[in-house]
Design an enzyme around this catalytic site. Structure first.
Site: not given
Length: 587
Positions: A69, A179, A212, A303, A311
């Site tokens: 604003e 894979a 990961t 990611e 989970a």
């Protein structure tokens, strides 16, 4: 001043399509702040002069800086006087690092304010009331759904006490994320990978798990977006097995390593650590999200691999799914999602696809979970876990009742005529719904027995839908039938919580015991101390922030519902029945 999308000329009240176009422009402006305003919301503002021409635009650009604003008013200058301000979020009404925007709009001579979403934060809300008191025509709810989508991260934080979570994954058309030999570089195209960097730039944090970390040694920093604020890189590694030379530990972006309480981290000198307790060898999703929210993280891009995703889904902590599907088939290899605690097709998490677009050769699908349909009033109970901080938008006096109109986009998203919604702990029947609001008629007896009679337009209220059949009981069984009203006696803050003392009607004192349950304005709480005419409760920061109990003052009335089980036990004893061995009907 920007005028890519000028609004058509209008008189004192613009035509509906002109209002819509101006608000949509404000929503576009708000999106420019994604990734740079946390822990604040993204907000856009458009100001038109008295003839309807856009004379000022602005958006909240960074936390601590001027609000949308203020930017728009500065751009408009004297032309704002007598004009209309279109704001994606109700103008704030408090002084933090900046001043109250509601007062700034009034001082500039704005004649009309249209906001999309009411501010659910009790510390900043009330701007609409201030504007109306200043004689400014104030309306809410225009394009509320669109504005809420753009501000989903901040709204999730305020309403649920945790960050908004987006699960991003890449997979082949047969759902494989790698894979059979574990290789996954690259399933999707360079265009899709570049798009992921955009998602990172719009997020406060990027999160991966230990699997990961070990398999991919990810970097997780934003590349290709000049000037982007780097997100916090978070890695869950319960035993701290990450090597000191991992890419995620470089200085390209801040990093937080989350480990178990007893993890050996002596090899991780200089790394910021968060130690959390383990439950069955795992860090609890809610523990992590609560900590992140308290530290200012409002949006998380998940990611991690299939186990971490499962989970989060099992914990009910996935708010959006973005899948990048490559036109390829593998036939074997890990699936994109592992065990999420779903054993039967009836438990499938159903999704509403909001977007499907081509990204290079790939398909990007965006979806959000479909809300579970709540139980209807005939077989529903409440739990005392407030879902949303709503607002009374209007009160109309009828012959033998009062008609309340209340704003609550979350609780009304699947509500229909005849459903029940608890308002400050009082079970009300929905008469109609429209644009994120619902109407309920409150009989005079209910007004007399509860504190609802003290509500007026602008009052904030706790809202909860009935628990769905088969749902998890988060608080305790609450009927929504108020037993009486109490009064706040005092508030005593401490380092981690606040003790609130409440006056207790004499006829309810026999049901209130230390460590017992009580519902105060619809909030399930545990009694800390109990006396003949008062009791105390302990309010944690989340309860203070997400319910009206955070803004109640000494002398304010509150609705009370005692534990219904205590009343049943009393009735059985009065009938001479041993509650521990009752087998018949004690009527």
């Amino acid at each position: 001043m920007r005028q890519e999308d000028p609004v058509a000329t209008h008189a004192a009240h613009a035509a509906p399509d002109a209002d819509t176009r101006a608000m949509r422009r404000a929503i576009e402006l708000a999106a420019r702040g994604l990734g740079s305003t946390s822990p604040n919301p993204v907000v856009g503002c458009v100001i038109t002069d008295a003839s309807g021409t856009i004379v000022g635009e602005g958006w909240h650009q960074r936390a601590g800086g001027p609000h949308a604003e203020i930017h728009a008013l500065r751009a408009a200058g004297p032309a704002a006087r007598g004009g209309t301000a279109y704001v994606t979020l109700e103008p704030c009404n408090h002084t933090g690092r900046t001043g109250p925007c509601a007062q700034a709009l009034a001082a500039a001579g704005i004649a009309r304010v249209v906001h999309a979403v009411s501010d659910p934060n009790p510390q900043a809300s009330g701007g609409a009331v201030t504007l109306r008191a200043a004689g400014i025509d104030t309306e809410g709810g225009l394009l509320a759904d669109e504005a809420e989508t753009g501000n989903a991260a901040w709204l999730t934080s305020v309403r649920l006490g945790r960050p908004h979570v987006t699960w991003k994954y890449a997979a082949t058309l047969d759902g494989r994320s790698a894979a059979a030999d574990g290789s996954s570089r690259w399933i999707t195209s360079a265009a899709s990978r570049a798009d992921v960097h955009r998602l990172r730039a719009e997020s406060d944090a990027v999160l991966v798990g230990g699997g990961t970390l070990r398999a991919d040694d990810p970097h997780l920093a934003v590349r290709g977006h000049e000037g982007a604020t780097q997100p916090l890189r978070i890695a869950l590694d319960t035993r701290a097995t990450i090597p000191a030379g991992a890419r995620i530990l470089d200085d390209a972006a801040p990093t937080l390593l989350v480990v178990g309480e007893d993890a050996d981290t002596r090899h991780l000198t200089g790394v910021e650590l968060l130690r959390l307790p383990l439950h069955d060898g795992r860090i609890a999703v809610q523990d992590l999200l609560t900590h992140l929210n308290l530290s200012g993280v409002r949006s998380v891009l998940l990611e991690g691999g299939p186990t971490l995703a499962g989970a989060f889904l099992e914990a009910g902590a996935v708010d959006r799914v973005i899948g990048y599907l490559a036109p390829a088939l593998l036939g074997a290899g890990p699936a994109a999602l592992a065990d999420a605690g779903i054993t039967n097709i009836s438990g499938a998490v159903r999704l509403d696809i909001t977007e499907a677009v081509r990204i290079g050769p790939d398909l990007r699908i965006t979806a959000v979970p479909v809300p579970v349909t709540p139980a209807t009033k005939e077989h529903g109970v409440f739990t005392g876990i407030v879902e949303e901080l709503g607002e009374v938008t209007a009160v109309e006096q009828l012959e033998e009742a009062s008609r309340f109109r209340l704003r609550g986009p979350l609780v009304t998203e699947d509500a229909k005529h005849g459903d029940s919604i608890a308002v400050n702990g009082v079970c009300l029947t929905v008469v109609e719904t429209a644009d994120g609001e619902f109407t309920a008629d409150v009989m005079q007896e209910t007004l007399n027995r509860s504190s609802l009679g003290a509500l007026s337009a602008g009052s904030r209220v706790n809202l909860e839908r009935p628990m769905a059949l088969g749902g998890r009981l988060g608080g305790h069984l609450v009927q929504g039938h108020v037993d009486g009203t109490g009064e706040i006696i005092s508030r005593t803050p401490s380092e981690h919580w606040e003790i609130v003392k409440v006056a207790l009607p004499q006829n309810l004192s026999r049901y209130v015991v230390e460590k017992g349950s009580i519902t105060v304005d619809g909030v399930s709480l545990t009694v800390v101390e109990a006396a003949a005419d008062w009791f105390t409760i302990s309010l944690i920061p989340t309860t203070l922030a997400l319910t009206t109990l955070g803004i109640k003052q000494s002398g304010d009335p509150v609705n009370l519902e005692v534990d219904v089980l205590a009343k049943y036990v009393e009735r059985l004893l009065a009938a001479g029945v041993d509650p521990l061995h009752a087998t018949g009907d004690a009527r």
